[in-house]
Design a protein around this motif. Sequence first.
Motif, PDB file in Angstrom:
ATOM      1  N   TRP A 135      11.372   3.035   6.960  1.00  0.00           N
ATOM      2  CA  TRP A 135      10.058   3.668   7.053  1.00  0.00           C
ATOM      3  C   TRP A 135       9.617   3.801   8.511  1.00  0.00           C
ATOM      4  N   PRO A 136       8.701   4.696   8.810  1.00  0.00           N
ATOM      5  CA  PRO A 136       8.140   4.784  10.174  1.00  0.00           C
ATOM      6  C   PRO A 136       7.533   3.450  10.593  1.00  0.00           C
ATOM      7  N   GLY A 137       7.942   2.951  11.751  1.00  0.00           N
ATOM      8  CA  GLY A 137       7.450   1.668  12.245  1.00  0.00           C
ATOM      9  C   GLY A 137       8.246   0.475  11.785  1.00  0.00           C
ATOM     10  N   ALA A 138       8.965   0.598  10.671  1.00  0.00           N
ATOM     11  CA  ALA A 138       9.843  -0.455  10.141  1.00  0.00           C
ATOM     12  C   ALA A 138       9.142  -1.802  10.000  1.00  0.00           C
ATOM     13  N   LYS A 139       7.847  -1.776   9.626  1.00  0.00           N
ATOM     14  CA  LYS A 139       7.084  -3.006   9.454  1.00  0.00           C
ATOM     15  C   LYS A 139       6.868  -3.306   7.974  1.00  0.00           C
ATOM     16  N   PHE A 140       6.695  -4.605   7.665  1.00  0.00           N
ATOM     17  CA  PHE A 140       6.380  -4.987   6.296  1.00  0.00           C
ATOM     18  C   PHE A 140       5.067  -4.340   5.860  1.00  0.00           C
ATOM     19  N   PRO A 141       4.974  -3.894   4.617  1.00  0.00           N
ATOM     20  CA  PRO A 141       3.701  -3.381   4.090  1.00  0.00           C
ATOM     21  C   PRO A 141       2.744  -4.537   3.801  1.00  0.00           C
ATOM     22  N   THR A 142       1.561  -4.237   3.322  1.00  0.00           N
ATOM     23  CA  THR A 142       0.565  -5.265   3.024  1.00  0.00           C
ATOM     24  C   THR A 142      -0.036  -5.041   1.643  1.00  0.00           C
ATOM     25  N   ALA A 143      -0.698  -6.082   1.146  1.00  0.00           N
ATOM     26  CA  ALA A 143      -1.351  -5.987  -0.167  1.00  0.00           C
ATOM     27  C   ALA A 143      -2.392  -4.873  -0.184  1.00  0.00           C
ATOM     28  N   SER A 144      -3.120  -4.727   0.905  1.00  0.00           N
ATOM     29  CA  SER A 144      -4.180  -3.710   0.938  1.00  0.00           C
ATOM     30  C   SER A 144      -3.634  -2.301   0.751  1.00  0.00           C
ATOM     31  N   ASP A 145      -2.365  -2.088   1.108  1.00  0.00           N
ATOM     32  CA  ASP A 145      -1.758  -0.767   0.898  1.00  0.00           C
ATOM     33  C   ASP A 145      -1.733  -0.393  -0.581  1.00  0.00           C
ATOM     34  N   LEU A 146      -1.742  -1.401  -1.455  1.00  0.00           N
ATOM     35  CA  LEU A 146      -1.680  -1.162  -2.896  1.00  0.00           C
ATOM     36  C   LEU A 146      -3.060  -1.165  -3.538  1.00  0.00           C
ATOM     37  N   ASP A 147      -4.107  -1.089  -2.705  1.00  0.00           N
ATOM     38  CA  ASP A 147      -5.467  -1.134  -3.230  1.00  0.00           C
ATOM     39  C   ASP A 147      -6.322   0.040  -2.768  1.00  0.00           C
ATOM     40  N   GLN A 148      -5.722   0.939  -1.992  1.00  0.00           N
ATOM     41  CA  GLN A 148      -6.500   2.040  -1.419  1.00  0.00           C
ATOM     42  C   GLN A 148      -6.770   3.135  -2.442  1.00  0.00           C
ATOM     43  N   ASP A 149      -5.813   3.376  -3.327  1.00  0.00           N
ATOM     44  CA  ASP A 149      -5.972   4.432  -4.320  1.00  0.00           C
ATOM     45  C   ASP A 149      -6.706   3.885  -5.544  1.00  0.00           C
ATOM     46  N   PRO A 150      -7.705   4.606  -6.056  1.00  0.00           N
ATOM     47  CA  PRO A 150      -8.471   4.106  -7.212  1.00  0.00           C
ATOM     48  C   PRO A 150      -7.613   3.811  -8.441  1.00  0.00           C
ATOM     49  N   LEU A 151      -6.539   4.566  -8.642  1.00  0.00           N
ATOM     50  CA  LEU A 151      -5.701   4.342  -9.810  1.00  0.00           C
ATOM     51  C   LEU A 151      -4.963   3.007  -9.734  1.00  0.00           C
ATOM     52  N   LEU A 152      -4.666   2.543  -8.506  1.00  0.00           N
ATOM     53  CA  LEU A 152      -3.942   1.287  -8.312  1.00  0.00           C
ATOM     54  C   LEU A 152      -4.876   0.101  -8.119  1.00  0.00           C
ATOM     55  N   SER A 153      -6.053   0.355  -7.592  1.00  0.00           N
ATOM     56  CA  SER A 153      -6.960  -0.725  -7.215  1.00  0.00           C
ATOM     57  C   SER A 153      -7.264  -1.662  -8.383  1.00  0.00           C
TER      58      SER A 153
END
Length: 555
Positions: A135-153
């Motif tokens: 991925w761009p930046g090659a960094k670990f993702p975070t929990a907040s990345d899975l909470d931004q979209d209302p369907l996933l939140s």
Amino acid sequence: MDLCNIYTVDESKPRVQCISIEDSTIVDTGNLGEITRRRLPATVLQHYLPEWVVKAIRRAPKVFYVAPQAAVVPGLADAHAHVLEYGFMMQLPLATATSVEDVVARIKAYIVAHSDILDDRERWIEGMGWDQTKWPGAKFPTASDLDQDPLLSGRPISLNRVDGHAKWVSPRVLELMGELPDVVDGGNIVRDADGRPTGIFVDNAMALIPTPAWTEQRMSDYFDTTMWDALSHGLTSIHDAMSYPDQIRFFKRKADEGKLPNRLYLMGHLPSNDYWGDQIPHLLNYGKHERLTVKSVKLVTDGALGSWGAALLEPYSDKPETSGLMLTPPDELSTLVHQFWNDGFQVNIHCIGDRANHVVLDIFEDILHDHKANVTEWRPRIEHAQILTLEDLQRMGKLGVIASVQPTHATSDMTYAEFRLGPERIKGAYAYQTLLQVSPNHVLPLGSDFPVESINPLLGFYAAVSRLDTNGSSPHGNGGWFPHERLTRAQALKGMTLDAAYASFAENDLGSLTPGKKADFVVLDRDIMTVPFAEILETKVSATVVDGKVAYGAL
């Protein structure tokens, strides 16, 4: 001139025109004239014949004709894979995701496609395959990345990294977990600058995540998915590299019912440093079709390179604050290995980093030399054998320890491995030709580690012989990554047939098209032993045969 494109992996007759089969057993090999004289009216698999001979022989019972451009090889084996986990991954596969946003989009599509999940926000969503190095930046993702979209939140989401050595969870899962320990032995809770968990759990820390256990129905669904894909790619034998007791019981029931379509060699496993050998049964050619064997265990020493968990003797070149993780303390690992050896189990140990490999070779050396174990009878294996010092590469061969390797790991990791290890350590990494040459019996079983990599064994064959990615490139150009470590095509084919059989004590029954062995073979639509590298990837399986019966395709 008659073509002989049946590759037997039998030194006495490496290429033949025909094989003769009676019931589930190979009874003869050679050219048509030889087999006609010796075996008619036994079943004859014919590769290429003049038209007048074809017309004549078709009148004989059970005669099959294979097109001239095709090839036949022994049934292919995967010496290191994860059967149920492959089916699990396929429900929400993330291996080709190119970014965090791509992962989120795939989860949304998955939710929308499953009304039961869409309507139940407490239903766990699980997937596998993400790889931040792509991925761009090659960094670990975070929990907040899975909470931004209302369907996933607000939903509990747990996503396995591609190597299975890290999990990425949502804020809802962090809520469910409550207070977390400061330190996890053999694991890592990734935290931000303020000490708060980011949502990434590495190796032993993954055990803290309260994901629901698999039901019998889920295991059955996963199993069916894996078996179909395996047979469609020519796999007739699979070494399952981490079979928990409940999974062994599941496979045993399938064997009792005659519902194992190919052969399974299970490595029993429990995530405990207390001895658990009494929970693993000894089964040899078990079941209605005698296709299930349990006589080995799988232990885990360290993590994976992609998540900086592989245990190294010196710090990582690109992350000098860490040298990786030892998931099992060496003294406890030694005690376990000795007990399993005493109880008659083959011991197969996951080792990625050079420290992990060094520690395990010390343990094996103690048993083989000081306790006078017979290496041929015991056949200890190191699973992955990915990064070793040059000295330990030689020691592994002298001890006779089997290196069980996965060629696609090399081509998947080659974009970052040298950066992560540095120019010296990389010389002992993914050293497949060296491992083969130091092996006293020239044995190097090949696998894929699916679902970490593709289930297609021909992708592993291609990676082994070319050291290139699927686009025909590598960090060292189109000649391959460290090309001196490539395998020849004959070596690679043997690695995924006869060597895999040897590594599972089955070389007298499987692994080559030899009279007296099981009639397991694969018909390919082109000759992988001669076509250009790129055409290997285009090869299709025309038929997969197990015990003399077509399990996939048609003859």
